[in-house]
Write an enzyme that holds these catalytic residues in place. Sequence first.
Site, mmCIF file in Angstrom:
data_model
loop_
_atom_site.group_PDB
_atom_site.id
_atom_site.type_symbol
_atom_site.label_atom_id
_atom_site.label_comp_id
_atom_site.label_asym_id
_atom_site.label_seq_id
_atom_site.Cartn_x
_atom_site.Cartn_y
_atom_site.Cartn_z
ATOM 1 N N ARG A 43 0.815 -1.212 0.000
ATOM 2 C CA ARG A 43 0.000 0.000 0.000
ATOM 3 C C ARG A 43 0.855 1.273 0.000
ATOM 4 O O ARG A 43 0.323 2.370 -0.141
ATOM 5 C CB ARG A 43 -0.909 0.019 1.238
ATOM 6 N N CYS A 78 -2.142 -5.997 3.983
ATOM 7 C CA CYS A 78 -2.736 -7.035 4.814
ATOM 8 C C CYS A 78 -4.251 -6.867 4.912
ATOM 9 O O CYS A 78 -4.763 -5.759 5.039
ATOM 10 C CB CYS A 78 -2.127 -6.999 6.224
#
Length: 442
Positions: free
Chosen positions: A98, A122
Amino acid sequence: MTDDVLLVHGGTPISGEIRVRGAKNLVPKAMVAALLGSAPSRLRNVPDIRDVRVVRGLLQLHGVTVHSGEEPGELVMDPSRVERANVTDIDAHAGSSRIPILLCGPLLHRLGHAFIPGLGGCDIGGRPVDFHFDVLRKFGATIDKREDGQYLTAPQRLRGCKIQLPYPSVGSTEQVLLTAVLAEGVTELSNAAVEPEIEDLICVLQKMGAIISVDTDRTIRVTGVDRLNGYTHRALPDRLEAASWASAALATGGSVYVRGASQREMMTFLNTFRKVGGEFEVDEDGIRFWHPGGPLKAIALETDVHPGFQTDWQQPLVVALTQASGLSIVHETVYESRLGFTSALNQMGGHIQLYRECLGGTPCRFGQRNFLHSAVVSGPTKLEAADLVIPDLRGGFSYLIAALAAQGTSRVHGIDLINRGYENFEEKLVSLGARVERPRAS
């Protein structure tokens, strides 16, 4: 496939010494900050983890020269020739992380445009990226959403603005900092995250020439400047990794000296570790954690943003709580799905019941939203080996701890995910006397 599986022969206390280097939640962000400089930056204490490799690749795609420095764990980044990168190359590098969304502000300042592909990370609950884009729009960016990702442009210089975060999000705070430092005028960020890694990022930016103040009410003010220099910085140690090894020592009845661990950033964890019954000793080089013998104590635990008990500390410690006498209560207030990993612990013999209600001292934002975000852990229970599939980074390390504490041999699948945040974890396990091996190909 056997190349992403680790066999863990449990039932043996781990004992010995390992070292933690720079924090996973700081180092990649400090690398992104190097994009803002007009001169090379030098970052020290860098761990060899996947997130670092992802950002290094992204920087190089954009024309930044990155090479190792004179000492181990040192990176030198020269952003003097930043250029537009190929969309396909960005997508190939960024799919598992990310962090690329944090390149938006720096690239808009340097090039006037940026591309961000679909993001990974995650799966532990809602981590909406829309707020990042809302923030960038407030600074004056234009965002065009297409099938392959988001195209951002800044026809004019980005402008400072006032931003109120609905929750003290670390990622959103980082986005604002990395964008505001070169924006025109003053940016005021209310309800900001103030984690030690955020403070360290502010130190990096201040070294580069930024003007940033942090008030006691979680308000951060940034006065934009016209130009930033490079920096030389040693990253603060990874308090989340240090706590993971501490929990492993407690769950297995062992003793681990974590060289590089720092007391100041871990005070809340250390208090809880002691309440459970663990012992620790701090010296100038690190912290030794150990199980002193006798029963562990059940506790009531509530995660929170800093300076509260960090959500990333929760999962490893829950494994140790399966060995504590009585009923422990865990209230997760940061990520609504973070307790999902406990189903595997129950499969191994643990007794953990999840609840939708807030079982902590205060109601949280998940209390009325039908999420299983509280747990009651009944112990002690004997853990037995099992086949385990890693769900996320911290949950994955927690499964390793459970496998180490269990009787028998566990097969842990998806083990390479742990490389995202734990440097050389297999070598560290072996050095602590853990019996682990990759299965032989049939």
